[in-house]
Scaffold this motif. Sequence first.
Motif, PDB file in Angstrom:
ATOM      1  N   ALA A  95       0.831  -1.206   0.000  1.00  0.00           N
ATOM      2  CA  ALA A  95       0.000   0.000   0.000  1.00  0.00           C
ATOM      3  C   ALA A  95       0.864   1.254   0.000  1.00  0.00           C
ATOM      4  O   ALA A  95       0.583   2.215  -0.730  1.00  0.00           O
ATOM      5  N   ALA A  96       1.926   1.264   0.789  1.00  0.00           N
ATOM      6  CA  ALA A  96       2.812   2.434   0.850  1.00  0.00           C
ATOM      7  C   ALA A  96       3.490   2.677  -0.496  1.00  0.00           C
ATOM      8  O   ALA A  96       3.577   3.821  -0.957  1.00  0.00           O
ATOM      9  N   LEU A  97       3.932   1.622  -1.137  1.00  0.00           N
ATOM     10  CA  LEU A  97       4.565   1.775  -2.456  1.00  0.00           C
ATOM     11  C   LEU A  97       3.571   2.285  -3.486  1.00  0.00           C
ATOM     12  O   LEU A  97       3.914   3.123  -4.331  1.00  0.00           O
ATOM     13  N   LEU A  98       2.342   1.800  -3.427  1.00  0.00           N
ATOM     14  CA  LEU A  98       1.302   2.258  -4.353  1.00  0.00           C
ATOM     15  C   LEU A  98       1.032   3.749  -4.142  1.00  0.00           C
ATOM     16  O   LEU A  98       0.919   4.512  -5.110  1.00  0.00           O
ATOM     17  N   MET A  99       0.950   4.166  -2.883  1.00  0.00           N
ATOM     18  CA  MET A  99       0.736   5.587  -2.602  1.00  0.00           C
ATOM     19  C   MET A  99       1.881   6.420  -3.166  1.00  0.00           C
ATOM     20  O   MET A  99       1.650   7.483  -3.756  1.00  0.00           O
ATOM     21  N   ARG A 100       3.086   5.945  -2.974  1.00  0.00           N
ATOM     22  CA  ARG A 100       4.249   6.665  -3.508  1.00  0.00           C
ATOM     23  C   ARG A 100       4.179   6.747  -5.027  1.00  0.00           C
ATOM     24  O   ARG A 100       4.331   7.819  -5.615  1.00  0.00           O
ATOM     25  N   ASP A 101       3.936   5.609  -5.666  1.00  0.00           N
ATOM     26  CA  ASP A 101       3.930   5.555  -7.128  1.00  0.00           C
ATOM     27  C   ASP A 101       2.795   6.368  -7.745  1.00  0.00           C
ATOM     28  O   ASP A 101       2.947   6.939  -8.817  1.00  0.00           O
ATOM     29  N   GLN A 102       1.647   6.418  -7.062  1.00  0.00           N
ATOM     30  CA  GLN A 102       0.481   7.146  -7.573  1.00  0.00           C
ATOM     31  C   GLN A 102       0.389   8.576  -7.024  1.00  0.00           C
ATOM     32  O   GLN A 102      -0.503   9.324  -7.404  1.00  0.00           O
ATOM     33  N   ALA A 103       1.323   8.930  -6.125  1.00  0.00           N
ATOM     34  CA  ALA A 103       1.362  10.268  -5.504  1.00  0.00           C
ATOM     35  C   ALA A 103       0.025  10.618  -4.850  1.00  0.00           C
ATOM     36  O   ALA A 103      -0.547  11.678  -5.083  1.00  0.00           O
ATOM     37  N   VAL A 104      -0.472   9.687  -4.010  1.00  0.00           N
ATOM     38  CA  VAL A 104      -1.706   9.914  -3.267  1.00  0.00           C
ATOM     39  C   VAL A 104      -1.449   9.708  -1.780  1.00  0.00           C
ATOM     40  O   VAL A 104      -0.515   9.014  -1.393  1.00  0.00           O
ATOM     41  N   ARG A 105      -2.314  10.279  -0.954  1.00  0.00           N
ATOM     42  CA  ARG A 105      -2.154  10.199   0.505  1.00  0.00           C
ATOM     43  C   ARG A 105      -3.079   9.186   1.156  1.00  0.00           C
ATOM     44  O   ARG A 105      -2.988   8.939   2.337  1.00  0.00           O
ATOM     45  N   ARG A 106      -4.022   8.659   0.355  1.00  0.00           N
ATOM     46  CA  ARG A 106      -4.938   7.635   0.876  1.00  0.00           C
ATOM     47  C   ARG A 106      -5.419   6.790  -0.281  1.00  0.00           C
ATOM     48  O   ARG A 106      -5.455   7.246  -1.420  1.00  0.00           O
TER      49      ARG A 106
END
Length: 141
Positions: A91-102
């Motif tokens: 989930a953390a990597l996805l947030m980083r890759d998609q530049a989202v906070r949730r």
Amino acid sequence: MTMQTVRDVMTTNVVYLPSETTLAEAARTMREQDIGDVVVADGPGLTGVVTDRDIVVRAVAERCDPAATTLGEIVTRDLVTVRPEDSIHTAALLMRDQAVRRVLVCDDVQGLVGIVSIGDLAEEIDPDSVLGGISKAAPNN
């Protein structure tokens, strides 16, 4: 040590509002519920997500009237999702890759089952970090 999953850290108290809800009403709901986002849904399908930051950046900063502008006018329709059984690191990597906070947490049976924020992950992955400490702190009122 078992791998922590999104299910372990997600918020299950999801607040839904219809797209015709004004931004002023949505902001009051966020304040009353002590949350930073609402899921916009019209009927059984999800329309998208609106955050407190969206209200500020997409509406207030553009001089839109919060009493007349609706969630449907500023909603983020491109939903980023994870599954409850995904690891918190995924989930953390996805947030980083998609530049989202949730991200929304969805399964095949119930659909949307929760939301996980970067703060939720920070508290679990590195509770002694600055972000982890901020996320654990009581909110300013």
